[in-house]
Scaffold this motif. Structure first.
Motif, PDB file in Angstrom:
ATOM      1  N   LYS A  70       0.843  -1.191   0.000  1.00 22.00           N
ATOM      2  CA  LYS A  70       0.000   0.000   0.000  1.00 22.00           C
ATOM      3  C   LYS A  70       0.877   1.239   0.000  1.00 22.00           C
ATOM      4  CE  LYS A  70      -3.319  -2.357   2.929  1.00 22.00           C
ATOM      5  NZ  LYS A  70      -3.914  -2.420   4.243  1.00 22.00           N
ATOM      6  N   THR A  71       0.495   2.237  -0.757  1.00 15.72           N
ATOM      7  CA  THR A  71       1.222   3.488  -0.792  1.00 15.72           C
ATOM      8  C   THR A  71       1.121   4.197   0.546  1.00 15.72           C
ATOM      9  OG1 THR A  71       0.742   3.690  -3.132  1.00 15.72           O
ATOM     10  CG2 THR A  71       1.418   5.694  -2.003  1.00 15.72           C
ATOM     11  N   GLY A  72       2.242   4.751   0.990  1.00 11.71           N
ATOM     12  CA  GLY A  72       2.253   5.534   2.208  1.00 11.71           C
ATOM     13  C   GLY A  72       2.264   4.722   3.488  1.00 11.71           C
ATOM     14  N   SER A  73       2.504   3.449   3.385  1.00 11.16           N
ATOM     15  CA  SER A  73       2.508   2.598   4.576  1.00 11.16           C
ATOM     16  C   SER A  73       3.927   2.180   4.924  1.00 11.16           C
ATOM     17  CB  SER A  73       1.632   1.370   4.334  1.00 11.16           C
ATOM     18  OG  SER A  73       2.088   0.673   3.194  1.00 11.16           O
ATOM     19  N   ARG A  74       4.084   1.542   6.054  1.00 10.30           N
ATOM     20  CA  ARG A  74       5.403   1.075   6.489  1.00 10.30           C
ATOM     21  C   ARG A  74       5.582  -0.390   6.081  1.00 10.30           C
ATOM     22  NH1 ARG A  74       8.460   2.963  10.664  1.00 10.30           N
ATOM     23  NH2 ARG A  74       8.787   5.009   9.858  1.00 10.30           N
ATOM     24  N   TYR A  75       6.781  -0.903   6.312  1.00 11.51           N
ATOM     25  CA  TYR A  75       7.144  -2.263   5.950  1.00 11.51           C
ATOM     26  C   TYR A  75       6.483  -3.290   6.874  1.00 11.51           C
ATOM     27  CZ  TYR A  75      10.271  -6.281   6.565  1.00 11.51           C
ATOM     28  OH  TYR A  75      10.787  -7.529   6.730  1.00 11.51           O
ATOM     29  N   ASN A  76       5.823  -4.306   6.279  1.00 10.31           N
ATOM     30  CA  ASN A  76       5.242  -5.410   7.050  1.00 10.31           C
ATOM     31  C   ASN A  76       5.124  -6.630   6.143  1.00 10.31           C
ATOM     32  OD1 ASN A  76       3.911  -6.895   9.083  1.00 10.31           O
ATOM     33  ND2 ASN A  76       1.944  -6.372   8.171  1.00 10.31           N
ATOM     34  N   ILE A  77       5.991  -7.611   6.353  1.00  7.46           N
ATOM     35  CA  ILE A  77       5.904  -8.868   5.613  1.00  7.46           C
ATOM     36  C   ILE A  77       5.647  -9.958   6.634  1.00  7.46           C
ATOM     37  CG2 ILE A  77       7.153 -10.556   4.224  1.00  7.46           C
ATOM     38  CD1 ILE A  77       8.628  -8.274   2.906  1.00  7.46           C
ATOM     39  N   GLY A  78       4.625 -10.740   6.403  1.00 10.88           N
ATOM     40  CA  GLY A  78       4.236 -11.815   7.311  1.00 10.88           C
ATOM     41  C   GLY A  78       2.764 -11.698   7.627  1.00 10.88           C
ATOM     42  N   GLY A  79       1.963 -12.543   6.999  1.00  9.18           N
ATOM     43  CA  GLY A  79       0.516 -12.492   7.200  1.00  9.18           C
ATOM     44  C   GLY A  79      -0.191 -12.578   5.869  1.00  9.18           C
ATOM     45  N   ASP A  80      -1.433 -12.079   5.847  1.00 13.94           N
ATOM     46  CA  ASP A  80      -2.179 -12.120   4.589  1.00 13.94           C
ATOM     47  C   ASP A  80      -1.728 -10.971   3.674  1.00 13.94           C
ATOM     48  OD1 ASP A  80      -3.464  -9.796   5.409  1.00 13.94           O
ATOM     49  OD2 ASP A  80      -5.272 -10.844   6.048  1.00 13.94           O
ATOM     50  N   LEU A  81      -2.126 -11.054   2.402  1.00 19.58           N
ATOM     51  CA  LEU A  81      -1.663 -10.070   1.426  1.00 19.58           C
ATOM     52  C   LEU A  81      -2.239  -8.685   1.677  1.00 19.58           C
ATOM     53  CD1 LEU A  81      -1.576 -12.177  -1.860  1.00 19.58           C
ATOM     54  CD2 LEU A  81       0.277 -11.659  -0.265  1.00 19.58           C
ATOM     55  N   ALA A  82      -3.435  -8.614   2.251  1.00 23.47           N
ATOM     56  CA  ALA A  82      -4.044  -7.312   2.530  1.00 23.47           C
ATOM     57  C   ALA A  82      -3.237  -6.537   3.570  1.00 23.47           C
ATOM     58  CB  ALA A  82      -5.486  -7.489   3.004  1.00 23.47           C
ATOM     59  N   SER A  83      -2.602  -7.226   4.500  1.00 22.13           N
ATOM     60  CA  SER A  83      -1.821  -6.546   5.534  1.00 22.13           C
ATOM     61  C   SER A  83      -0.337  -6.449   5.184  1.00 22.13           C
ATOM     62  CB  SER A  83      -1.985  -7.257   6.885  1.00 22.13           C
ATOM     63  OG  SER A  83      -1.457  -8.562   6.812  1.00 22.13           O
ATOM     64  N   THR A  84       0.075  -7.014   4.068  1.00 17.77           N
ATOM     65  CA  THR A  84       1.475  -6.962   3.637  1.00 17.77           C
ATOM     66  C   THR A  84       1.761  -5.607   3.019  1.00 17.77           C
ATOM     67  OG1 THR A  84       1.531  -9.327   3.219  1.00 17.77           O
ATOM     68  CG2 THR A  84       3.192  -7.995   2.101  1.00 17.77           C
ATOM     69  N   THR A  85       2.772  -4.937   3.526  1.00 14.65           N
ATOM     70  CA  THR A  85       3.162  -3.641   2.982  1.00 14.65           C
ATOM     71  C   THR A  85       4.661  -3.634   2.730  1.00 14.65           C
ATOM     72  OG1 THR A  85       3.390  -2.754   5.205  1.00 14.65           O
ATOM     73  CG2 THR A  85       1.280  -2.397   4.110  1.00 14.65           C
ATOM     74  N   ILE A  86       5.055  -2.915   1.691  1.00 13.03           N
ATOM     75  CA  ILE A  86       6.464  -2.875   1.314  1.00 13.03           C
ATOM     76  C   ILE A  86       6.925  -1.462   0.995  1.00 13.03           C
ATOM     77  CG2 ILE A  86       6.764  -5.252   0.575  1.00 13.03           C
ATOM     78  CD1 ILE A  86       5.886  -4.468  -2.189  1.00 13.03           C
ATOM     79  N   GLU A  87       6.107  -0.485   1.271  1.00 12.19           N
ATOM     80  CA  GLU A  87       6.451   0.906   0.998  1.00 12.19           C
ATOM     81  C   GLU A  87       7.742   1.280   1.715  1.00 12.19           C
ATOM     82  OE1 GLU A  87       5.867   4.709  -0.673  1.00 12.19           O
ATOM     83  OE2 GLU A  87       4.780   2.868  -1.023  1.00 12.19           O
ATOM     84  N   GLY A  88       8.623   1.933   1.030  1.00 19.17           N
ATOM     85  CA  GLY A  88       9.876   2.368   1.635  1.00 19.17           C
ATOM     86  C   GLY A  88      10.951   1.290   1.622  1.00 19.17           C
TER      87      GLY A  88
END
Length: 176
Positions: free
Chosen positions: A7-25
């Motif tokens: 998601k744009t503007g979010s922080r890094y979070n890998i681990g869980g479902d794809l909706a909660s996975t973020t890679i911004e930055g």
């Protein structure tokens, strides 16, 4: 084109479902896919704090596989495993998707004679050639090298550096 995760503007979070996975930055680098449709990507933040991530649309899952910097990853059709090259000297990770992505740290054996050794520090890419059965890699110092699976040892170095040093100078585990 459609968005798989992040998601744009979010922080890094890998681990869980794809909706909660973020890679911004976080910089996603090279990646590969396996026959199951899983995507594997190396990531880092300006060369720090990185690893290898799995993104599976089929299982609606993201997962950290390796939490250390890796520069490249490839899927090997014969062994049905992944191989990732580390930024650490001589380290190649072997990942088994059929065993919950279990990771083995493997090491390239030093060459003989020592004056012809490649500086494997920070290997930056890996590929496999089906014609000759060799893996090929390129180092940060622009050296091209090749090896076979039998040219690697498992975790000897991490057990005892003195033992590793002694064993790698024994004739029976040198590269021919």
């Amino acid at each position: 084109m459609e968005n798989v995760c992040g998601k744009t503007g979010s922080r890094y979070n890998i681990g869980g479902d794809l909706a909660s996975t973020t890679i911004e930055g976080w910089r996603l680098k090279v990646g590969c896919c396996d026959p199951e449709g899983n995507y594997y990507s190396c990531y880092s933040w300006f060369g720090h704090n990185g690893g290898l991530a799995l993104i599976s649309e089929k299982k609606n899952l993201s997962k950290k596989i390796i939490s250390e910097l890796v520069n490249d990853v490839m899927y090997h059709k014969v062994t049905e495993k992944l191989y990732a090259v580390s930024t650490q000297k001589n380290v190649i990770y072997e990942i088994d998707p059929s065993n919950d992505w279990k990771v083995k740290r493997r090491y390239l054996k030093p060459q003989d004679p020592p004056d012809k050794q490649v500086d494997y520090n920070s290997t930056s890419c890996i590929a496999y050639c089906t014609v000759d059965g060799y893996f090929y890699g390129r180092t940060a110092t622009k050296q091209l090298f090749r090896f076979k699976l039998e040219d690697m040892v498992e975790n000897i170095k991490s057990l005892d550096p003195l033992l590793y040093s002694h064993l790698t100078h024994q004739k029976y585990i040198r590269i021919k």
